[in-house]
Every structure is written in C-alpha cells, then in structure tokens.
Design an enzyme around this catalytic site. Sequence first.
Site, PDB file in Angstrom:
ATOM      1  N   HIS A   1       0.920  -1.111   0.064  1.00 25.47           N
ATOM      2  CA  HIS A   1      -0.083  -0.011   0.084  1.00 25.47           C
ATOM      3  C   HIS A   1       0.843   1.199   0.250  1.00 25.47           C
ATOM      4  O   HIS A   1       2.016   1.145   0.084  1.00 25.47           O
ATOM      5  CB  HIS A   1      -0.996  -0.052   1.263  1.00 25.47           C
TER       6      HIS A   1
ATOM      7  N   ASP B   1       5.885   4.500   4.852  1.00 21.29           N
ATOM      8  CA  ASP B   1       6.946   3.401   5.412  1.00 21.29           C
ATOM      9  C   ASP B   1       6.894   2.213   4.632  1.00 21.29           C
ATOM     10  O   ASP B   1       7.485   1.212   5.281  1.00 21.29           O
ATOM     11  CB  ASP B   1       6.382   3.408   6.962  1.00 21.29           C
TER      12      ASP B   1
ATOM     13  N   HIS C   1      -7.288  -1.322   5.728  1.00 20.40           N
ATOM     14  CA  HIS C   1      -6.484  -0.429   6.222  1.00 20.40           C
ATOM     15  C   HIS C   1      -7.004   1.187   5.787  1.00 20.40           C
ATOM     16  O   HIS C   1      -8.014   1.182   5.104  1.00 20.40           O
ATOM     17  CB  HIS C   1      -5.072  -0.462   5.740  1.00 20.40           C
TER      18      HIS C   1
ATOM     19  N   ASP D   1      -0.053  -3.837   6.924  1.00 16.98           N
ATOM     20  CA  ASP D   1      -1.146  -3.217   7.486  1.00 16.98           C
ATOM     21  C   ASP D   1      -2.612  -3.468   7.314  1.00 16.98           C
ATOM     22  O   ASP D   1      -3.195  -3.257   6.606  1.00 16.98           O
ATOM     23  CB  ASP D   1      -0.895  -1.785   7.485  1.00 16.98           C
TER      24      ASP D   1
ATOM     25  N   HIS E   1       6.111  -4.716  12.448  1.00 14.94           N
ATOM     26  CA  HIS E   1       5.624  -3.582  12.362  1.00 14.94           C
ATOM     27  C   HIS E   1       5.182  -2.782  13.566  1.00 14.94           C
ATOM     28  O   HIS E   1       4.182  -2.332  13.887  1.00 14.94           O
ATOM     29  CB  HIS E   1       4.135  -3.703  11.485  1.00 14.94           C
TER      30      HIS E   1
HETATM   31 ZN   LIG Z   1      -0.002   1.792   6.527  1.00 14.09          ZN
END
Ligand SMILES: [Zn+2]
Length: 304
Positions: free
Chosen positions: A62, A66, A142, A212, A270
């Site tokens: 995505h 980061d 997310h 995520d 993460h």
């Molecule tokens: Zn994210």
Amino acid sequence: MSFQVTILGCSSATPTIDRNPTAQYLTIQDRHFLIDCGEGTQMQLRKFKIKFNKISHVFISHLHGDHYFGLMGFLSSLHLLGRTTEMHLHCPEALKEILELQFKHSDTRLRYPLIYHFTNTLNGELIFEDDVLTVETVVLNHRVPCTGFIFREKPKPLSVIKEKIAFYKIKPSEILKIKNGADFVTEDGQIIENKFLTHPPANLRSYAFCSDTTYLESVIEAVKNVDLLYHEATFMHNLKERATETYHSTCKEAGMIAQKANVKQLIIGHYSARYGDLNPLLQEAQQEFANTLLAKEGTVYSVE
Ligand SMILES: [Zn+2]
C-alpha cells in the site's frame, strides 16, 4: 531448495535507531523478491550482503510511506548500477504516477524495463505464476487500499522408484504419466497404484505476508494452513483503541489470526516506535499462538 524470508525492516510509521520501516527479501528456490520497500531498504540490502540485482519482482502492499519510500532510491540505484533486465512491480495503480513524476523531474530514463502490474485492492487474486510458485493477493482493511501477498510452491512432478519401474518394465512414455500422478496398468490388466511407484511428494511450502490491517476474519480463510505467516502487530492490546483508529492490529489479534488459520509459525512485526523492549509484544501474541517469533532485522526465517 531454499525458501527464506529475510527481515530488512520491522518498524511502523517512522524509523527508530535500530529499526527500519517495512521491507522483506524473499527467496523461493532461485527466485528473488522484495516485499515492501520502506526508506533505507537499499542500505539494508547492502548491510545484509544481498545481491539486489537478482531481485526480479517487487510487491508493494500500500502507499503509506513506511512501505515504499525506499523504492525510488532502490530503482534508481539499479539503473546506476547498469541493470538491463526487466523489473516487475506489483503495486497499487497510483504508484506509477508517483514514480514517473520523480523520473521525469530528475530526467531519469531507466536502462531497464520497469513493468507495472496493478493490484486489485477489492478482491484477492492470482497475480503471478511460473513453473515453481504462485503469488496471490489478500485484501486487507487499512486506511488506504492495501493487499497482502501469499507465496505458494506449486506441486512438482513425482519422482519414481527406479526398482519398481524396472520390475514392471515400464516404458518412458508411461513413466511421464506416472510422474504426473497416473496409476500403471500392466499387460494383464492389473492396476498398480501410483503411490507404490513413486516417492511421497515433497511438502509444498507457503508464506503469507499481511502488512497493515485491522483484525480481519477474511484473512483467516485466505491464509489457512500456510507454513509461515507474517502479520503486523503494531500495538499491544491495551492500545486496542489506538489500533482501531489507525487501522492496525494488536499482538493478541495477530496471534488469534495465526491460531484460527492453523498456520505453522507466526512472525509479528511493524512495531510502533513507542516500544523499546519487544518481549511483552511477543508474550502477548504467544498467549494466543505459541509458535510466534519477533521480526528482527537481518534475521533469516526458513520455511521448511
Ligand atoms: Zn499503513
């Protein structure tokens, strides 16, 4: 034949003194993949002595920085190092615009073909297949569209037991069929089952990368029975509210997904930059799923 995941980054949002943002290097047999490419990924590849020109496909989950801020640098370095072979990029569609704007204003004309494959962020689908493996996406939940990736080895032809082949005087054309699973019928009509003529098939290994996401029941079905699952675990469960606000999971939830999906092993990562000591995060996940490990930079996790 190798099936290994190397963690290049395991921090969420911002880098910390000893943790880079998300990136992983995956080798399956002689395939070389990069999954996500947070800032500093090429430095990590250098540090861990990974020959990055071997990488043929990059998978981006995505468009939060980061997970891809290192990509421009990585692609530029490949160009400067003289790469001429294709690079395949599996990513959300908007990434093309982001990269091409930078190429345009830096007057960078890549020496190698950069081939985009846009991910469908509404439905999981098969996005890559060759002789030895498949890659599917899994849709995550997310704040922006996000997919995970599941890598699975494909069945190989069976290997035959030479003594049996000689005993039944089986012809080469029949051997080929047996390698693909067929039984053998002798001249007098006797059926010899395939399992008596071949060695047991090798285990087919699999790895699921779930970046995520909030806790999501549909992920359980998608990653069912994989050998190794990476699942984000940004917060501990006492910050569940914060996790929900930011569309992330807790360590407890990552453990629950692994448990319900009956995976063999779980890696969590993460981590929020607020955590120095990661052992409490590990313990929380292990209460749900004992065979949990912490993602640690430079560590190589083998899928057996
Ligand atoms: Zn994210």
